[in-house]
Design a protein around this motif. Structure first.
Motif, PDB file in Angstrom:
ATOM      1  N   PRO A  79      15.598  -1.085   3.439  1.00 33.90           N
ATOM      2  CA  PRO A  79      15.863  -2.340   4.171  1.00 33.90           C
ATOM      3  C   PRO A  79      15.543  -2.263   5.654  1.00 33.90           C
ATOM      4  CG  PRO A  79      17.664  -1.831   2.674  1.00 33.90           C
ATOM      5  CD  PRO A  79      16.767  -0.635   2.676  1.00 33.90           C
ATOM      6  N   ASP A  80      15.706  -1.070   6.255  1.00 33.86           N
ATOM      7  CA  ASP A  80      15.482  -0.928   7.695  1.00 33.86           C
ATOM      8  C   ASP A  80      14.048  -0.552   8.042  1.00 33.86           C
ATOM      9  OD1 ASP A  80      18.168  -1.484   8.056  1.00 33.86           O
ATOM     10  OD2 ASP A  80      18.747   0.638   7.941  1.00 33.86           O
ATOM     11  N   SER A  81      13.185  -0.399   7.039  1.00 40.24           N
ATOM     12  CA  SER A  81      11.806   0.006   7.300  1.00 40.24           C
ATOM     13  C   SER A  81      11.000  -1.150   7.885  1.00 40.24           C
ATOM     14  CB  SER A  81      11.140   0.483   6.011  1.00 40.24           C
ATOM     15  OG  SER A  81      11.801   1.618   5.492  1.00 40.24           O
ATOM     16  N   PRO A  82       9.979  -0.817   8.678  1.00 37.93           N
ATOM     17  CA  PRO A  82       9.086  -1.876   9.189  1.00 37.93           C
ATOM     18  C   PRO A  82       8.371  -2.566   8.021  1.00 37.93           C
ATOM     19  CG  PRO A  82       8.771   0.183  10.386  1.00 37.93           C
ATOM     20  CD  PRO A  82       9.638   0.507   9.203  1.00 37.93           C
ATOM     21  N   PHE A 107      11.883  -4.997  -0.855  1.00 41.78           N
ATOM     22  CA  PHE A 107      10.532  -4.969  -1.416  1.00 41.78           C
ATOM     23  C   PHE A 107       9.744  -6.180  -0.944  1.00 41.78           C
ATOM     24  CE2 PHE A 107      13.314  -7.020  -4.490  1.00 41.78           C
ATOM     25  CZ  PHE A 107      12.663  -8.226  -4.715  1.00 41.78           C
ATOM     26  N   ASP A 108       8.412  -6.060  -1.071  1.00 42.38           N
ATOM     27  CA  ASP A 108       7.490  -7.159  -0.824  1.00 42.38           C
ATOM     28  C   ASP A 108       6.621  -7.336  -2.063  1.00 42.38           C
ATOM     29  OD1 ASP A 108       6.760  -7.760   2.556  1.00 42.38           O
ATOM     30  OD2 ASP A 108       8.422  -6.535   1.872  1.00 42.38           O
ATOM     31  N   ILE A 130      -4.323  -3.192   4.122  1.00 44.07           N
ATOM     32  CA  ILE A 130      -5.611  -3.022   4.784  1.00 44.07           C
ATOM     33  C   ILE A 130      -6.716  -3.092   3.738  1.00 44.07           C
ATOM     34  CG2 ILE A 130      -6.956  -1.613   6.374  1.00 44.07           C
ATOM     35  CD1 ILE A 130      -4.202  -2.448   7.427  1.00 44.07           C
ATOM     36  N   GLY A 131      -7.640  -4.039   3.886  1.00 43.89           N
ATOM     37  CA  GLY A 131      -8.735  -4.193   2.948  1.00 43.89           C
ATOM     38  C   GLY A 131      -9.813  -3.143   3.133  1.00 43.89           C
ATOM     39  N   PRO A 132     -10.752  -3.044   2.191  1.00 48.01           N
ATOM     40  CA  PRO A 132     -11.835  -2.054   2.308  1.00 48.01           C
ATOM     41  C   PRO A 132     -12.684  -2.237   3.557  1.00 48.01           C
ATOM     42  CG  PRO A 132     -11.704  -2.934   0.071  1.00 48.01           C
ATOM     43  CD  PRO A 132     -10.789  -3.771   0.912  1.00 48.01           C
ATOM     44  N   ASP A 133     -12.785  -3.458   4.079  1.00 46.56           N
ATOM     45  CA  ASP A 133     -13.576  -3.686   5.286  1.00 46.56           C
ATOM     46  C   ASP A 133     -12.764  -3.496   6.555  1.00 46.56           C
ATOM     47  OD1 ASP A 133     -11.911  -5.838   5.103  1.00 46.56           O
ATOM     48  OD2 ASP A 133     -13.485  -7.376   5.200  1.00 46.56           O
ATOM     49  N   GLY A 156       2.962   1.778   6.075  1.00 45.01           N
ATOM     50  CA  GLY A 156       4.407   1.691   5.955  1.00 45.01           C
ATOM     51  C   GLY A 156       4.912   2.546   4.808  1.00 45.01           C
ATOM     52  N   ASP A 157       6.231   2.699   4.745  1.00 46.94           N
ATOM     53  CA  ASP A 157       6.847   3.495   3.690  1.00 46.94           C
ATOM     54  C   ASP A 157       6.807   2.729   2.367  1.00 46.94           C
ATOM     55  OD1 ASP A 157       7.413   5.465   5.524  1.00 46.94           O
ATOM     56  OD2 ASP A 157       9.384   4.624   6.027  1.00 46.94           O
ATOM     57  N   VAL A 158       6.372   3.410   1.304  1.00 49.00           N
ATOM     58  CA  VAL A 158       6.263   2.797  -0.013  1.00 49.00           C
ATOM     59  C   VAL A 158       7.115   3.603  -0.984  1.00 49.00           C
ATOM     60  CG1 VAL A 158       4.713   2.199  -1.907  1.00 49.00           C
ATOM     61  CG2 VAL A 158       3.956   1.958   0.465  1.00 49.00           C
TER      62      VAL A 158
END
Length: 607
Positions: A241-244, A273-274, A249-252, A290-292
């Motif tokens: 919950p406290d993570s940014p 989660f997102d 980021i796409g391949p380009d 970011g943290d996953v």
């Protein structure tokens, strides 16, 4: 967790159902509203479960809601999922706190499964916190046990024959896990314990992966590959919950965030989660900043899809698992894509591969046999198709079990064994039990049960009972090493049997010299602990010194043993060891009485 509904997890499971399904699945939620839920579900996980159900069920499927305690109610009959259905389902949250006194699981499962329409594929998701406790007078224990046996031996097999799958999710560790796991195993469902929001979400995702399977691509080191055949992908990213907030980021090199992303991207953010849905994604390697969390996943929509025959929910030690898969190619190509390799993997929950087998081409399909699993517990079974320019995965949760379960019955002085694998029985299976190198008597107790008679055991010793099953099926005989059973597990001293072969994690640790003695309430006990530890190590020390001593010193020692003072010292050592053993036995009795009092205090008021 209450905000899960706003996260719109349907983005993860949207799309058409599997072509292999002749009719859309019917998902029926069954909520325990017994009085103990008020105590065992303080975080209102039942509300979160309802929100998850409403969110995860895709359009076109069917769903319904039932509650049970002393009686069974059906406030939301099974119907096709649409916007109106979701609104009515969310309005039923107050019904989940209409607490009742008893827990009639048998009747709840029976009525939910048989409710109209009572044909086609039905998935029951049972959420409960306790054990069977049905109303009535007379012998309460006998009444509950009779209901339990009917559910296990009559109702569950009938449901399996009728294509009814029962998934069970426990809200506390105090449930009848043997019953819930047994019903799920008999009907081909999953069993999980979810005592916190993260575990509940994981359990639901496992269940819905089983009901609505989807292709995925591997998420490795916060990056994942997307090929030109992918029409869209949905990223479910777990984080603290406290993570940014994470960034995509796409391949380009284009950077997408919650605040700044392409209008075509749909982004839902929650504290834990997102969910990000990207249509028509650019092919290449995508990265996540970011943290996953470990349960994160990337689901894809593509016309190049992996097709997998029904994977089992339960694997057994000593038994192989056949795997069959194929690759759907809309262009009707008969040749395999360049560089195609198919394999099946058994993975730990954290993703580490336990076992792997390459699937060989056989006509339009790929087949292989996964070797017998070596470790019991929760795992993931994955089928992977990898070509020169693409990769597809199907993952499903499985439980790895011993083919024969064992339960220590201290009161009867025996160990009860039961065949869990459906093909095993007393005619084709012979059980051997060994304790410290000596064979024990194993008695047959019926078609699928045995009992090992235990000898008198010193309560100060923790011993491992070694169990082996010799199984003969279709003329083939195999020997299966079953998990050992620890006897007197709370004893201070652990001994390995002469022929024991068990994992280090299951061996009782010896007392370390730098460990502090347990508090005894008196300086005499503390002194006795120290003296006892010193005396316990004394024989080994003396033996080592004796082997290193010169011959002249050994001769002098032999002369010393003729002195009466030497024998007095030996007698004192023996008395001190006996005193320490008696004190340890008394402590163990106190601990058992305390555990029984603690268990009694947790009983429900009506019990």
């Amino acid at each position: 967790m209450r905000g899960l509904i706003a996260a719109a997890l349907t983005l993860l499971l949207c799309g058409t159902l599997e072509a292999a399904e002749s009719a859309p699945p019917d998902v029926r939620m069954l909520f325990d509203v017994s009085g103990s839920m008020k105590r065992n579900d303080p975080n209102r996980l039942s509300d979160s479960a309802l929100e998850l159900m409403v969110t995860l069920l895709p359009e076109g499927a069917r769903g319904g809601l039932w509650t049970f305690g002393s009686r069974v109610a059906n406030p939301l009959p099974s119907a096709t999922i649409d916007a109106d259905w979701r609104q009515r389902a969310l309005a039923l949250k107050p019904a989940l706190s209409d607490y009742q006194q008893y827990t009639d699981i048998e009747q709840a499962v029976r009525e939910t499964a048989s409710a109209a329409p009572a044909d086609g594929k039905r998935h029951l998701i049972l959420l409960t916190d306790g054990m069977i406790d049905i109303p009535g007078g007379g012998d309460e224990r006998g009444r509950n046990e009779a209901s339990r046996q009917r559910l296990m031996k009559q109702l569950a097999p009938t449901l399996a024959d009728e294509s009814v799958v029962v998934h069970t999710i426990a809200f506390s560790s105090g449930v009848d896990s043997s019953l819930l796991a047994g019903v799920s195993r008999e009907t081909g469902g999953l069993y999980a314990v979810a005592e916190d929001p993260a575990a509940l979400l994981r359990a639901f995702l496992d269940v819905f992966d089983r009901i609505f399977p989807r292709d995925q691509v591997p998420l490795d080191a916060q990056s994942f590959p997307i090929d030109e055949r992918v029409d869209a992908f949905s990223a479910l990213l777990f984080h603290d919950p406290d993570s940014p907030e994470p960034a995509l980021i796409g391949p380009d090199g284009t950077r997408h965030t919650l605040e700044e992303h392409s209008p075509a991207i749909r982004w839902q953010h929650q504290p834990r989660f997102d969910i990000i849905r990207v249509p028509q994604p650019q092919a290449g390697k995508w990265r996540i900043e970011g943290d996953v969390g470990p349960d994160s996943r990337i689901s894809i929509e593509s016309d190049l899809a992996l097709r997998v025959a029904q994977l089992p929910t339960t694997l057994y030690q000593g038994f192989e698992t056949p795997i069959e898969a194929s690759l759907n190619q809309p262009d009707a190509a008969t040749d395999a894509p360049p560089g195609l390799e198919m394999r099946a993997e058994l993975r730990d929950i954290d993703g580490r591969v336990r076992q792997s087998v390459v699937l060989e081409r056989d006509g339009d399909s790929y087949r292989g046999v996964l070797a017998p699993p070596r470790k019991v517990g929760n795992a993931r079974l994955a089928v992977v198709a990898k070509g020169d320019r693409f990769i597809r995965e199907r993952r499903q949760a499985v439980n790895v079990l011993a083919p024969i379960s064992a339960k220590l019955d201290e009161a009867a002085g025996s160990v009860a064994l039961r065949a869990e694998h459906p093909l095993l029985n007393s005619d084709n299976t012979r059980i051997a039990a060994t304790l410290q190198g000596e064979s024990l008597t194993v008695r047959t107790q019926g078609d699928k049960r045995w009992r090992v008679v235990l000898p008198a055991i010193d309560e100060s010793l923790s011993l491992a009972l070694t169990l082996t099953a010799n199984v003969t099926l279709d003329g083939d005989t195999r020997t299966i090493e079953l998990p050992p059973v620890m006897l007197n597990p709370e004893a201070d001293t652990g001994l390995r049997g002469v022929s024991l072969d068990r994992p280090e994690a299951e061996a009782l640790e010896e007392a370390k010299p730098d460990q502090q003695p347990a508090a005894s309430g008196s300086s005499l006990d503390a002194l006795g602990d120290e003296l006892g530890q010193w005396l316990a190590a004394l024989p080994a020390r003396l033996e080592s010194l004796w082997e290193k001593a010169p011959t002249s010193l050994q001769q002098a020692a032999r002369e010393t043993r003729r002195n009466p003072l030497w024998w007095l010292l030996a007698a004192l050592i023996v008395l001190l060891l006996l005193w320490r053993r008696r004190r340890n036995a008394r402590r163990r009795r106190h601990r058992r009485r305390g555990a029984r009092r603690h268990h009694a205090e947790r009983e429900e008021p009506h019990v």
